[in-house]
Design a protein around this motif. Structure first.
Motif, PDB file in Angstrom:
ATOM      1  N   ALA A 227       0.827  -1.202   0.000  1.00  0.00           N
ATOM      2  CA  ALA A 227       0.000   0.000   0.000  1.00  0.00           C
ATOM      3  C   ALA A 227       0.862   1.253   0.000  1.00  0.00           C
ATOM      4  N   LEU A 228       1.958   1.239   0.764  1.00  0.00           N
ATOM      5  CA  LEU A 228       2.859   2.401   0.769  1.00  0.00           C
ATOM      6  C   LEU A 228       3.485   2.612  -0.608  1.00  0.00           C
ATOM      7  N   ASP A 229       3.845   1.523  -1.276  1.00  0.00           N
ATOM      8  CA  ASP A 229       4.412   1.651  -2.630  1.00  0.00           C
ATOM      9  C   ASP A 229       3.389   2.236  -3.591  1.00  0.00           C
ATOM     10  N   ARG A 230       2.142   1.737  -3.531  1.00  0.00           N
ATOM     11  CA  ARG A 230       1.106   2.228  -4.450  1.00  0.00           C
ATOM     12  C   ARG A 230       0.694   3.666  -4.119  1.00  0.00           C
ATOM     13  N   ALA A 231       1.012   4.154  -2.916  1.00  0.00           N
ATOM     14  CA  ALA A 231       0.699   5.545  -2.565  1.00  0.00           C
ATOM     15  C   ALA A 231       1.521   6.522  -3.385  1.00  0.00           C
ATOM     16  N   ARG A 232       2.461   5.994  -4.171  1.00  0.00           N
ATOM     17  CA  ARG A 232       3.237   6.835  -5.087  1.00  0.00           C
ATOM     18  C   ARG A 232       3.010   6.416  -6.546  1.00  0.00           C
ATOM     19  N   ASP A 233       1.898   5.714  -6.769  1.00  0.00           N
ATOM     20  CA  ASP A 233       1.568   5.229  -8.107  1.00  0.00           C
ATOM     21  C   ASP A 233       1.345   6.409  -9.058  1.00  0.00           C
ATOM     22  N   ALA A 234       1.658   6.189 -10.318  1.00  0.00           N
ATOM     23  CA  ALA A 234       1.484   7.261 -11.309  1.00  0.00           C
ATOM     24  C   ALA A 234       0.020   7.537 -11.592  1.00  0.00           C
ATOM     25  N   ALA A 235      -0.847   6.529 -11.405  1.00  0.00           N
ATOM     26  CA  ALA A 235      -2.284   6.714 -11.668  1.00  0.00           C
ATOM     27  C   ALA A 235      -2.955   7.279 -10.428  1.00  0.00           C
ATOM     28  N   PRO A 236      -3.603   8.441 -10.548  1.00  0.00           N
ATOM     29  CA  PRO A 236      -4.245   9.053  -9.365  1.00  0.00           C
ATOM     30  C   PRO A 236      -5.251   8.131  -8.677  1.00  0.00           C
ATOM     31  N   GLU A 237      -6.013   7.348  -9.462  1.00  0.00           N
ATOM     32  CA  GLU A 237      -7.027   6.507  -8.817  1.00  0.00           C
ATOM     33  C   GLU A 237      -6.381   5.419  -7.968  1.00  0.00           C
ATOM     34  N   VAL A 238      -5.207   4.922  -8.401  1.00  0.00           N
ATOM     35  CA  VAL A 238      -4.496   3.912  -7.613  1.00  0.00           C
ATOM     36  C   VAL A 238      -3.927   4.548  -6.356  1.00  0.00           C
ATOM     37  N   ARG A 239      -3.353   5.729  -6.543  1.00  0.00           N
ATOM     38  CA  ARG A 239      -2.759   6.440  -5.415  1.00  0.00           C
ATOM     39  C   ARG A 239      -3.817   6.737  -4.340  1.00  0.00           C
ATOM     40  N   ALA A 240      -4.982   7.215  -4.775  1.00  0.00           N
ATOM     41  CA  ALA A 240      -6.060   7.512  -3.824  1.00  0.00           C
ATOM     42  C   ALA A 240      -6.523   6.243  -3.113  1.00  0.00           C
ATOM     43  N   ALA A 241      -6.629   5.132  -3.858  1.00  0.00           N
ATOM     44  CA  ALA A 241      -7.037   3.864  -3.246  1.00  0.00           C
ATOM     45  C   ALA A 241      -6.011   3.408  -2.216  1.00  0.00           C
ATOM     46  N   ALA A 242      -4.726   3.595  -2.508  1.00  0.00           N
ATOM     47  CA  ALA A 242      -3.681   3.206  -1.569  1.00  0.00           C
ATOM     48  C   ALA A 242      -3.769   4.035  -0.288  1.00  0.00           C
ATOM     49  N   LEU A 243      -4.050   5.317  -0.436  1.00  0.00           N
ATOM     50  CA  LEU A 243      -4.189   6.167   0.744  1.00  0.00           C
ATOM     51  C   LEU A 243      -5.378   5.733   1.589  1.00  0.00           C
ATOM     52  N   ARG A 244      -6.473   5.338   0.920  1.00  0.00           N
ATOM     53  CA  ARG A 244      -7.626   4.846   1.677  1.00  0.00           C
ATOM     54  C   ARG A 244      -7.274   3.560   2.415  1.00  0.00           C
ATOM     55  N   ALA A 245      -6.475   2.707   1.770  1.00  0.00           N
ATOM     56  CA  ALA A 245      -6.053   1.464   2.426  1.00  0.00           C
ATOM     57  C   ALA A 245      -5.166   1.773   3.628  1.00  0.00           C
ATOM     58  N   LEU A 246      -4.242   2.708   3.471  1.00  0.00           N
ATOM     59  CA  LEU A 246      -3.373   3.076   4.592  1.00  0.00           C
ATOM     60  C   LEU A 246      -4.183   3.659   5.747  1.00  0.00           C
ATOM     61  N   THR A 247      -5.248   4.370   5.405  1.00  0.00           N
ATOM     62  CA  THR A 247      -6.104   4.939   6.447  1.00  0.00           C
ATOM     63  C   THR A 247      -6.791   3.824   7.226  1.00  0.00           C
ATOM     64  N   LYS A 248      -7.280   2.805   6.518  1.00  0.00           N
ATOM     65  CA  LYS A 248      -7.930   1.683   7.204  1.00  0.00           C
ATOM     66  C   LYS A 248      -6.929   0.860   8.021  1.00  0.00           C
ATOM     67  N   LEU A 249      -5.702   0.780   7.519  1.00  0.00           N
ATOM     68  CA  LEU A 249      -4.676  -0.042   8.183  1.00  0.00           C
ATOM     69  C   LEU A 249      -3.903   0.751   9.232  1.00  0.00           C
ATOM     70  N   LYS A 250      -4.439   1.864   9.688  1.00  0.00           N
ATOM     71  CA  LYS A 250      -3.667   2.863  10.441  1.00  0.00           C
ATOM     72  C   LYS A 250      -2.817   2.263  11.564  1.00  0.00           C
ATOM     73  N   ALA A 251      -3.335   1.324  12.322  1.00  0.00           N
ATOM     74  CA  ALA A 251      -2.568   0.784  13.455  1.00  0.00           C
ATOM     75  C   ALA A 251      -1.324   0.039  12.995  1.00  0.00           C
ATOM     76  N   ALA A 252      -1.343  -0.476  11.787  1.00  0.00           N
ATOM     77  CA  ALA A 252      -0.214  -1.273  11.291  1.00  0.00           C
ATOM     78  C   ALA A 252       0.784  -0.444  10.493  1.00  0.00           C
ATOM     79  N   VAL A 253       0.459   0.819  10.217  1.00  0.00           N
ATOM     80  CA  VAL A 253       1.333   1.654   9.396  1.00  0.00           C
ATOM     81  C   VAL A 253       2.177   2.550  10.294  1.00  0.00           C
ATOM     82  N   PRO A 254       3.501   2.444  10.202  1.00  0.00           N
ATOM     83  CA  PRO A 254       4.355   3.303  11.037  1.00  0.00           C
ATOM     84  C   PRO A 254       4.026   4.782  10.823  1.00  0.00           C
ATOM     85  N   GLU A 255       4.108   5.554  11.889  1.00  0.00           N
ATOM     86  CA  GLU A 255       3.720   6.962  11.828  1.00  0.00           C
ATOM     87  C   GLU A 255       4.513   7.724  10.783  1.00  0.00           C
ATOM     88  N   ALA A 256       5.816   7.470  10.727  1.00  0.00           N
ATOM     89  CA  ALA A 256       6.666   8.208   9.786  1.00  0.00           C
ATOM     90  C   ALA A 256       6.272   7.894   8.347  1.00  0.00           C
TER      91      ALA A 256
END
Length: 715
Positions: A227-256
């Motif tokens: 998900a962190l890798d796709r948060a830099r995807d060239a396609a905006p729709e993929v990037r937005a989806a990755a950010l939504r996934a990171l938001t749902k996975l918040k406890a597992a994603v390091p703060e930095a």
């Protein structure tokens, strides 16, 4: 007492054996030919004890295979679903339900698809293979519900992952969405295929795959990295989806890592990406102070939606965020209203900063400060005085903001009435119009309001005149002296003003009788909307509007459906005799528009007992199938009194009508007249040979009812 009520009563009294016996009877009733009995039986089983529902399962399965009634099927499906894995023997029947189109309303069919899929999901693992076999069904709704069921089954549906993964590229948005959720819910078995799909060349597949990773209940570190890798995807729709996934996975994603992904995306050109990043911060407020600079930059970004969310987030940082919000107002691209809302959200601690900002040399800053002060609750001390001062601001935008803020205060703004009244003479028409509105809000009982609004009725700006008339109407009897000015405004060059004048006059009913000539003239307006308003207003004036009868009746010839409808309704409000109205209303009862016909029928009903005089015209409406229920209801109301004797010759003439529905209604009315309809007997006798069987039967019965009784002893 229904079966269900009986069972509940037995259970309440501890009579489990009796309740079980009653449920056994309910299972037998499931096979009844009486649909109401089947419905009652299915509902009783659904609400019965679990053991009894399990015992009833064979009968429920039989109903799933053969039942056509939607209500029965839904009760059966609920009962089966409630059994969970114990309903495994019903899998084949549930699959049959999903494969079979039982007809009826599309919504009901979809509902059954959903409920059947829920039942299979409740059964769990035994339903997985049969569900996989349904993924090739033609109906999209079935496929979508099947995919949904896999997600509800969860990890036990691991075998379906190879079937679900390709659906991330399905042309159906609904199926793609369900596949995303289901793959995420299945969990570990889906992680590897989803991570692989995150590198697919199709952006939709990458988007769905990375979003599915966010639904995992036990996040895999590899999923987080993907998900962190796709948060830099060239396609905006993929990037937005990755950010939504990171938001749902918040406890597992390091703060930095989360901060870096959200910060970088805040600067992205795509609004969807920016919004997804903003949402990420909403879920992780601890990151906000570290992203304050990026959020402040977004306050002047293109796209008000993103700027509004950024302002909201900054507002969540506390009173220390006020300088950032105020600083952004210097840029003409920043959203003044959104920033004002964020400032108000900071509460009382921000009052000193807002009070100082009211004296800023920048109009945008003053405007936001005024709006924020007006929105603060509880109201800050001295706020009304500050807002009153803002009314005199040289910038029209600040004056308008002050007016809006005072208007939101209602009567609490009474201290500012002198300054508000002064704006009735402002150079800006917008300010004058808003001042009229705010006066009505701030001083609803002020005796001077009528004078204020009367003066505004002659304002050069149409918007001011219109609002003055609207608020005069709200004054009730206090506004009665505005009737002459309102009559004059019926010839205003602005259509909206004329409409407001007509509405005002209608609110005064017969007291506005002197408006009848002007309203009659307005009926000839080339604008259908004004014709409608004039007719409706005349109808509210009652018998005082009778001089307009001919003009209203002429409107029944209008090409406008709305004008004809209004005319038909108004004819019932003039308190005229049925004899005068019927010749004109007869046309409306045969109008090509069902809307006009129904309006005319409602007018007929307003005549009470005299409505029977319209019967020969009303029964002609039965030619149209959609009108028959309303016509039959009206004829039923005439049964007590029978037809008007004057209409018997016309009703007899209707016996020769081409349509059997008209002939039947004419027969019914003549039969109600009894011997008084004896002149119609020859025509009724001829109907004994009518091609329609029902007409023949009713004609014979009517003849028997109309023929005078023979004297006693006469053969």
């Amino acid at each position: 007492m229904s079966i269900r009520e009986s069972i509940r009563a037995m259970i309440a009294m501890g009579g489990w054996a009796f309740a079980s016996a009653a449920l056994a009877g309910a299972v037998d009733d499931l096979k009844s030919e009486d649909v109401e009995l089947r419905r009652s039986a299915a509902a009783a089983i659904r609400s019965g004890p679990r053991d009894a529902r399990i015992a009833a399962l064979p009968g429920l399965i039989d109903r799933l295979m053969t039942e056509k009634d939607g209500q029965v099927r839904l009760s059966v499906l609920d009962a089966v679903t409630s059994l969970g894995p114990d309903a495994a023997p019903a899998v084949d029947a549930l699959v049959h339900t999903l494969r079979t189109n039982y007809g009826g309303q599309g919504r009901e069919e979809s509902h059954q698809d959903y409920r059947s899929a829920l039942a299979l999901a409740a059964i769990g693992k035994p339903a997985v293979e049969p569900l996989r076999g349904l993924l090739k069904e033609r109906r999209e709704s079935v496929r979508a519900e099947v995919v949904m069921a896999f997600g509800r089954i969860g990890p036990d549906a691991a075998a379906a992952v190879p079937d679900l993964s390709p659906l991330l590229a399905d042309p159906s948005d609904r199926i793609r969405t369900e596949a995303v959720r289901s793959l995420g819910s299945i969990g570990p078995a889906a992680v590897d295929p989803l991570i692989a799909a995150c590198s697919d060349e199709n952006a939709k597949v990458r988007s769905g795959a990375v979003e599915a990773l966010g639904y995992a209940t036990a996040p895999d570190p590899r999923a987080v990295r993907a998900a962190l890798d796709r948060a830099r995807d060239a396609a905006p729709e993929v990037r937005a989806a990755a950010l939504r996934a990171l938001t749902k996975l918040k406890a597992a994603v390091p703060e930095a890592d989360a901060l870096a992904a959200f910060q970088e995306s805040l600067r992205h050109a795509d609004q969807a990406v920016q919004l997804a990043a903003v949402d990420g911060f909403v879920e992780r407020p601890a990151l906000l102070p570290k992203a304050a600079d990026e959020l402040e930059a977004l306050l002047i970004a293109p796209g008000e939606g993103v700027a509004r969310r950024a302002a909201f987030l900054i507002g969540r940082m506390g009173a220390d965020a006020a300088p950032r919000l105020l600083r952004a107002l210097a840029d003409e691209h920043s959203p003044v209203e959104a920033i004002a809302e964020a400032l108000a959200h900071l509460g009382r601690p921000v009052v000193p900063a807002l009070t100082a900002a009211v004296d800023s040399p920048t109009p945008r800053v003053r405007r936001a400060a005024i709006l924020a002060l007006g929105s603060l609750r509880p109201l800050a001390p001295g706020a009304v005085e500050i807002l009153s001062k803002g009314l005199r601001d040289p910038d029209p935008g600040v004056s308008a903001a002050s007016l809006a803020a005072l208007g939101n205060l209602g009567p609490r703004a009474a201290a500012a009435l002198p300054e508000i009244r002064a704006l009735l003479k402002a150079d800006s028409a917008d300010l004058r119009a808003k001042a009229v509105d705010v006066l009505a809000q701030a001083a609803p009982r002020d005796a001077r309001l009528a004078d204020d609004f009367l003066a505004a009725v002659d304002d050069p700006a149409p918007a001011v005149r219109r609002r003055a008339l609207e608020h005069l109407r709200g004054l009730g009897t206090l506004g009665r002296r505005a009737i002459p000015p309102a009559i004059a405004k019926l010839s205003d060059p602005d259509d909206d003003v004329r409409a407001a004048a007509a509405d005002f006059l209608g609110g005064h009913g017969p007291s506005a009788a002197e408006a009848v000539p002007a309203l009659t003239t307005l009926l000839s307006s080339p604008t259908p909307r004004l014709q409608v308003l004039a007719a409706q207003t005349l109808g509210k004036l009652g018998r005082t509007a009778q001089p307009a009868f001919e003009a209203v009746a002429a409107l029944l010839e209008s090409p406008s459906v709305e004008a004809r409808e209004a005319a038909a309704q108004t004819l019932g409000g003039l308190d005229l005799d049925a004899e005068a109205v019927r010749p004109r209303l007869a046309r409306a009862l045969r109008d090509e528009s069902s809307v006009v016909r129904k309006a005319a029928l409602r007018t007929v009903q307003r005549f009470g007992p005299a409505a029977s005089y319209f019967a020969p015209d009303v029964i002609l409406m039965a030619v149209e199938k959609e009108d028959r229920p309303a016509v039959e209801r009206m004829i039923k109301r005439l049964e007590r009194r029978g037809p008007d004797p004057r209409t018997i010759p016309e009703l007899a003439a209707r016996l020769g009508h081409d349509h059997p529905a008209v002939r039947l209604l004419a027969i019914k009315l003549l039969a109600l007249a009894g011997p008084a309809a004896s002149t119609a007997l020859p025509s009724l006798e001829r109907l004994r040979e009518d091609p329609d069987a029902e007409v023949r039967t009713q004609a014979k019965a009517a003849c028997d009812q109309i023929k005078p009784a023979k004297p006693p002893g006469q053969a």
